[in-house]
Design an enzyme around this catalytic site. Structure first.
Site, PDB file in Angstrom:
ATOM      1  N   PHE A 169      33.328  14.256  -4.786  1.00 43.53           N
ATOM      2  CA  PHE A 169      34.783  14.400  -4.789  1.00 43.53           C
ATOM      3  C   PHE A 169      35.183  15.773  -4.267  1.00 43.53           C
ATOM      4  CE2 PHE A 169      38.711  15.400  -7.288  1.00 43.53           C
ATOM      5  CZ  PHE A 169      39.526  14.401  -6.759  1.00 43.53           C
ATOM      6  N   SER A 219      27.335  13.589  -7.744  1.00 44.40           N
ATOM      7  CA  SER A 219      28.572  13.705  -8.514  1.00 44.40           C
ATOM      8  C   SER A 219      29.384  12.403  -8.463  1.00 44.40           C
ATOM      9  CB  SER A 219      29.383  14.898  -8.002  1.00 44.40           C
ATOM     10  OG  SER A 219      30.444  15.206  -8.872  1.00 44.40           O
ATOM     11  N   ASP A 271      25.213  22.566 -15.509  1.00 43.59           N
ATOM     12  CA  ASP A 271      26.203  22.007 -14.594  1.00 43.59           C
ATOM     13  C   ASP A 271      27.579  22.439 -15.076  1.00 43.59           C
ATOM     14  OD1 ASP A 271      28.011  20.354 -13.199  1.00 43.59           O
ATOM     15  OD2 ASP A 271      26.596  18.695 -13.114  1.00 43.59           O
ATOM     16  N   HIS A 321      25.562  22.350 -10.294  1.00 39.04           N
ATOM     17  CA  HIS A 321      26.052  20.999  -9.996  1.00 39.04           C
ATOM     18  C   HIS A 321      25.611  20.483  -8.630  1.00 39.04           C
ATOM     19  CE1 HIS A 321      28.562  17.478 -10.218  1.00 39.04           C
ATOM     20  NE2 HIS A 321      29.197  17.810  -9.105  1.00 39.04           N
TER      21      HIS A 321
END
Length: 236
Positions: A7, A75, A176, A206
């Site tokens: 995203f 993700s 993360d 992350h």
């Protein structure tokens, strides 16, 4: 192999992974999701259905040329990869996800449906990387209108996790700063057919595909493909 970026990110975050798999002789597709890789203002006019539809088209193209397809993602891209496996069943041979996001665990996002009425963007989440000198090409702002569509995707994906019978490999960074451990916990609770393997990444944040543990992700995902493909990879 169908790779899905995250995203507000772009294919750049997964390019080294895709190049690694391609060098092993695999066919790789890494589409740019609508509204990504341009401006956050453009992204604000897209929603999760648009991103999923782009991956659905990429999957159709791969299936026309390849006997088997594995879906992989980072993700939110991990969530979309899992959703593809739920919807398409055995058309997806296996799933590999890195720090997947399948839960609404960010307080600000819970307010997104209301927040979008008063503000157009909030600070971005891109670039959570431990390795010095490495950066992610992602937006510095998060379009609230696009973010407001995420809870529906998360709800659908969670509700259908029981449909996934394919093998699933999860790479998880305990450090993360974007996605909380809730998502991995949910996957452990829902994927109970013995088809889930979780690998911890101790030296990455992350965006682990660009971080210190990237080579481990690349090598173990290739091993996962070799193990679960109906025909072993050439030279293995």
């Amino acid at each position: 192999m169908l790779l899905c970026h995250g995203f507000t990110g772009s294919p750049q975050s997964l390019r080294p992974w895709g190049e690694y798999l391609a060098a092993a002789g695999l066919t790789v597709s890494l589409p740019r999701l609508p509204g990504h890789g341009t401006t956050w203002q453009e992204m604000s006019h897209t929603r999760w259905e648009d991103w999923y539809a782009e991956l659905d088209k990429a999957l159709a193209r791969l299936r026309a040329d390849c006997a088997e397809v594995f879906a992989m993602g980072l993700s939110l891209g991990g969530c979309l990869a899992l959703r593809l496996a739920e919807v398409h069943g055995q058309a997806i041979r296996g799933v590999v996800v890195v720090n997947p996001s399948v839960a609404n665990d960010v307080p600000l996002l819970r307010l997104a449906p209301l927040l979008r009425l008063v503000v157009s963007s909030v600070p971005g989440v891109a670039g959570d990387i431990k390795k010095e000198g490495v950066s992610e090409l992602g937006y510095t702002r998060t379009p609230v209108k696009a973010a407001a569509t995420l809870p529906r995707l998360w709800a659908l994906t969670q509700a259908d996790l029981g449909k996934i019978t394919q093998p699933v490999l999860v790479f998880h960074s305990p450090q993360d700063h974007v996605v909380k451990p809730t998502s991995v916990r949910i996957l452990r609770e829902r994927l109970t057919r013995g088809n889930l393997d979780v690998v911890e990444l101790r030296d990455s944040y992350h965006v682990a595909t660009l971080d210190n543990d990237a080579e481990q992700i690349f090598a173990r995902s290739l091993e996962f493909i070799d193990t679960n493909a109906s025909v072993p990879l050439q030279g293995s």
